[in-house]
Design an enzyme around this catalytic site. Structure first.
Site, PDB file in Angstrom:
ATOM      1  N   GLY A  94     -20.307 -16.641 -36.301  1.00 13.84           N
ATOM      2  CA  GLY A  94     -18.695 -16.606 -37.370  1.00 13.84           C
ATOM      3  C   GLY A  94     -19.109 -15.871 -38.155  1.00 13.84           C
ATOM      4  O   GLY A  94     -18.431 -16.404 -39.708  1.00 13.84           O
ATOM      5  N   TRP A  96     -19.770 -13.010 -38.523  1.00 12.83           N
ATOM      6  CA  TRP A  96     -18.805 -11.539 -39.107  1.00 12.83           C
ATOM      7  C   TRP A  96     -17.167 -11.992 -39.682  1.00 12.83           C
ATOM      8  O   TRP A  96     -16.032 -10.905 -40.035  1.00 12.83           O
ATOM      9  CB  TRP A  96     -18.551 -10.821 -37.493  1.00 12.83           C
ATOM     10  CG  TRP A  96     -19.851  -9.943 -37.512  1.00 12.83           C
ATOM     11  CD1 TRP A  96     -21.384  -9.907 -38.435  1.00 12.83           C
ATOM     12  CD2 TRP A  96     -20.373  -7.942 -37.062  1.00 12.83           C
ATOM     13  NE1 TRP A  96     -22.057  -8.838 -37.638  1.00 12.83           N
ATOM     14  CE2 TRP A  96     -21.312  -8.022 -37.516  1.00 12.83           C
ATOM     15  CE3 TRP A  96     -19.224  -7.544 -35.550  1.00 12.83           C
ATOM     16  CZ2 TRP A  96     -22.109  -6.796 -36.465  1.00 12.83           C
ATOM     17  CZ3 TRP A  96     -19.716  -6.973 -35.598  1.00 12.83           C
ATOM     18  CH2 TRP A  96     -21.106  -6.193 -36.035  1.00 12.83           C
ATOM     19  N   ASP A 122     -16.066 -15.726 -27.856  1.00 13.04           N
ATOM     20  CA  ASP A 122     -17.504 -16.116 -27.284  1.00 13.04           C
ATOM     21  C   ASP A 122     -17.985 -16.819 -26.284  1.00 13.04           C
ATOM     22  O   ASP A 122     -16.521 -17.765 -25.787  1.00 13.04           O
ATOM     23  CB  ASP A 122     -18.479 -16.118 -28.468  1.00 13.04           C
ATOM     24  CG  ASP A 122     -20.124 -16.702 -28.343  1.00 13.04           C
ATOM     25  OD1 ASP A 122     -20.535 -15.934 -29.087  1.00 13.04           O
ATOM     26  OD2 ASP A 122     -20.494 -17.235 -27.562  1.00 13.04           O
ATOM     27  N   ASP A 138     -14.982 -15.153 -21.766  1.00 14.64           N
ATOM     28  CA  ASP A 138     -16.002 -14.081 -21.419  1.00 14.64           C
ATOM     29  C   ASP A 138     -15.009 -13.175 -20.966  1.00 14.64           C
ATOM     30  O   ASP A 138     -14.729 -12.516 -19.850  1.00 14.64           O
ATOM     31  CB  ASP A 138     -16.343 -14.714 -19.956  1.00 14.64           C
ATOM     32  CG  ASP A 138     -17.903 -13.587 -19.661  1.00 14.64           C
ATOM     33  OD1 ASP A 138     -17.866 -12.373 -19.717  1.00 14.64           O
ATOM     34  OD2 ASP A 138     -18.523 -13.674 -18.555  1.00 14.64           O
ATOM     35  N   ASP A 162     -21.172  -7.883 -31.996  1.00 17.53           N
ATOM     36  CA  ASP A 162     -22.542  -7.479 -32.461  1.00 17.53           C
ATOM     37  C   ASP A 162     -24.190  -8.438 -31.186  1.00 17.53           C
ATOM     38  O   ASP A 162     -24.885  -8.706 -31.616  1.00 17.53           O
ATOM     39  CB  ASP A 162     -23.419  -8.427 -33.379  1.00 17.53           C
ATOM     40  CG  ASP A 162     -24.535  -8.511 -34.823  1.00 17.53           C
ATOM     41  OD1 ASP A 162     -25.277  -7.108 -34.155  1.00 17.53           O
ATOM     42  OD2 ASP A 162     -24.880  -9.342 -35.290  1.00 17.53           O
ATOM     43  N   LYS A 202     -23.662  -3.147 -31.832  1.00 18.18           N
ATOM     44  CA  LYS A 202     -24.806  -2.458 -31.573  1.00 18.18           C
ATOM     45  C   LYS A 202     -25.314  -2.446 -30.584  1.00 18.18           C
ATOM     46  O   LYS A 202     -24.723  -2.021 -29.573  1.00 18.18           O
ATOM     47  CB  LYS A 202     -25.358  -4.370 -32.247  1.00 18.18           C
ATOM     48  CG  LYS A 202     -26.940  -3.842 -32.308  1.00 18.18           C
ATOM     49  CD  LYS A 202     -27.378  -4.875 -32.610  1.00 18.18           C
ATOM     50  CE  LYS A 202     -27.564  -6.311 -31.852  1.00 18.18           C
ATOM     51  NZ  LYS A 202     -28.100  -7.956 -32.340  1.00 18.18           N
TER      52      LYS A 202
END
Length: 247
Positions: A94, A96, A122, A138, A162, A202
């Site tokens: 958490g 971000w 998540d 998911d 990320d 990322k």
């Protein structure tokens, strides 16, 4: 899916001399390898204990050093705007969200400014945070994009990630896994982004990201790469920031 996703775990020190020339004590924390602990775990622990961003995160009440990555990316590219609807893939723990909520005015604390929406998803539950909505999902499941748009009340202005695939210990394999995960996030973004929206994710430098770059250049007006200052210097990670989604 290729692997478990979510935020990853999150300096070298040396002796200094004072004005008298007398050597000061080296403050670098040394960690001995304990019985039952692998040497890689010892190196990770020592790096954590000596990481200035880890110390800063603890002092400022952030949930992880990764918070500074999204902070630095947004400082440069300005995509977390007041009123933005943001989806954060692999949002645990958490960090971000802590940065995003005030920047998009999710709590409505900026008078006269549009109120934004933050949605984090998540595979695991995330500790609640004021102004943020966390859901266990998911994003690779069928119709996940439909569910997300229902939760948002429309399409997203920003999709960010990320995520990192679970490490195999083999550098090339891990590189391919994280690129595959980033591609999956990109295709998800194509389904939920508003025209003109932004995708942030990322990636790892290493050559396999060429196809991803080609796809993103077809879908966005600008595709840029940045290694935030808070990314460890020995890490091959960087972030792609794609703006101006063509719809």
């Amino acid at each position: 899916m290729a692997g478990v996703y979510g935020k990853g775990k999150g300096g070298k020190g040396g002796g200094k001399k004072n004005s008298s020339g007398r050597g000061l004590r080296d403050l670098t924390v040394k960690v001995k390898t304990a019985r039952g602990r692998r040497s890689s775990s010892t190196r990770w622990l020592q790096r954590q204990l000596n990481d200035p961003y880890v110390a800063r995160a603890k002092a400022e009440g952030m949930r992880g050093r990764a918070a500074y990555k999204i902070m630095e990316l947004d400082d440069k590219y300005r995509f977390l705007l007041n009123g933005a609807r943001v989806v954060d893939l692999g949002c645990a723990p958490g960090g971000w969200a802590q940065v995003t909520v005030p920047r998009i005015n999710a709590l409505g604390e900026k008078s006269g400014k549009s109120v934004g929406t933050y949605l984090g998803v998540d595979l695991q539950e995330v500790e609640p945070l004021a102004g943020a909505r966390f859901e266990v999902l998911d994003f690779m499941e069928d119709d996940a994009d439909v569910v997300v748009k229902e939760w948002l009340g429309g399409k997203a202005d920003v999709v960010m990630s990320d995520m990192a695939a679970a490490s195999s210990g083999h550098k090339q394999t891990d590189h391919l896994r994280i690129i595959a995960l980033c591609e999956a996030a990109a295709y998800f973004a194509f389904d939920v982004l508003e025209e003109g929206g932004t995708f942030v994710a990322k990636v790892l430098a290493g050559g396999a990201e060429g196809e991803l770059q080609k796809i993103l250049k077809q879908k966005f007006t600008k595709v840029m790469y940045m290694k935030p200052p808070s990314s460890r210097s020995d890490s091959s990670e960087k972030f792609v920031v794609a703006t101006g989604f063509r719809g």
